[in-house]
Scaffold this motif. Structure first.
Motif, PDB file in Angstrom:
ATOM      1  N   UNK A   1      35.674  36.771   5.595  1.00  0.00           N
ATOM      2  CA  UNK A   1      35.572  37.841   4.395  1.00  0.00           C
ATOM      3  C   UNK A   1      34.263  37.710   3.977  1.00  0.00           C
ATOM      4  N   UNK A   2      33.646  36.528   3.517  1.00  0.00           N
ATOM      5  CA  UNK A   2      32.287  36.252   2.940  1.00  0.00           C
ATOM      6  C   UNK A   2      31.233  36.979   3.694  1.00  0.00           C
ATOM      7  N   UNK A   3      31.448  36.832   5.068  1.00  0.00           N
ATOM      8  CA  UNK A   3      30.329  37.337   5.752  1.00  0.00           C
ATOM      9  C   UNK A   3      30.487  38.792   6.051  1.00  0.00           C
ATOM     10  N   UNK A   4      31.484  39.305   6.069  1.00  0.00           N
ATOM     11  CA  UNK A   4      31.749  40.658   6.247  1.00  0.00           C
ATOM     12  C   UNK A   4      31.534  41.485   4.894  1.00  0.00           C
ATOM     13  N   UNK A   5      31.729  40.723   3.675  1.00  0.00           N
ATOM     14  CA  UNK A   5      31.418  41.346   2.518  1.00  0.00           C
ATOM     15  C   UNK A   5      29.841  41.456   2.253  1.00  0.00           C
ATOM     16  N   UNK A   6      29.097  40.344   2.700  1.00  0.00           N
ATOM     17  CA  UNK A   6      27.551  40.148   2.550  1.00  0.00           C
ATOM     18  C   UNK A   6      26.996  41.498   3.581  1.00  0.00           C
ATOM     19  N   UNK A   7      27.805  41.563   4.411  1.00  0.00           N
ATOM     20  CA  UNK A   7      27.247  42.461   5.373  1.00  0.00           C
ATOM     21  C   UNK A   7      27.229  44.098   5.074  1.00  0.00           C
TER      22      UNK A   7
END
Length: 136
Positions: free
Chosen positions: A104-110
């Motif tokens: 989720x953190x990687x997806x939100x950052x992207x």
């Protein structure tokens, strides 16, 4: 993703009789009494940590538990006569919460083009440590 897949699928189900309950006193130093007890169920093939209530109710009874395919961790366990199954809290954190948090953190950052690379690196290091613990 491998950790999530291993946690999600039930794995191989065993029905075994509990041979023994191992009660171990865990020492630590704080205001709550400086110790607590941890409990392990021992069957003919596996031994794993359980809650105190479960440990007290299964002595010399049959239990049903599932072992994950990839990491050979106990995913769920229950008393054979009960329909309610339990997942050990450390397994929930290591198999579900932590991998989802990283994804989720990687997806939100992207998606939001945010520069949170330090947080992502820290989470990935924690996930790698979790992966190593699961392998061992």
């Amino acid at each position: 993703m491998v950790i999530l897949i291993d946690f999600t699928f039930p794995g191989k189900v065993f029905t075994k009789e509990v041979i023994a309950i191992q009660k171990e006193r865990q020492q630590y130093y704080n205001a709550a009494g400086n110790y607590h007890y941890s409990y392990k169920v021992i069957t003919s093939q596996h031994h794993f940590s359980v809650s105190e209530d479960f440990a007290k109710s299964v002595q010399n009874k049959k239990i049903q538990y599932s072992v994950s395919f990839i990491f050979k961790e106990i995913n769920r366990y229950s008393l054979l006569s009960s329909k309610n199954s339990t997942i050990y809290s450390f397994r929930i954190v290591s198999g579900l919460v932590l991998p989802l948090l990283v994804i989720i953190t990687i997806a939100l950052a992207y998606l939001y083009k945010k520069k949170i690379s330090i947080l992502i690196i820290v989470l990935q290091i924690i996930l790698l440590a979790n992966f190593i613990i699961l392998i061992i």
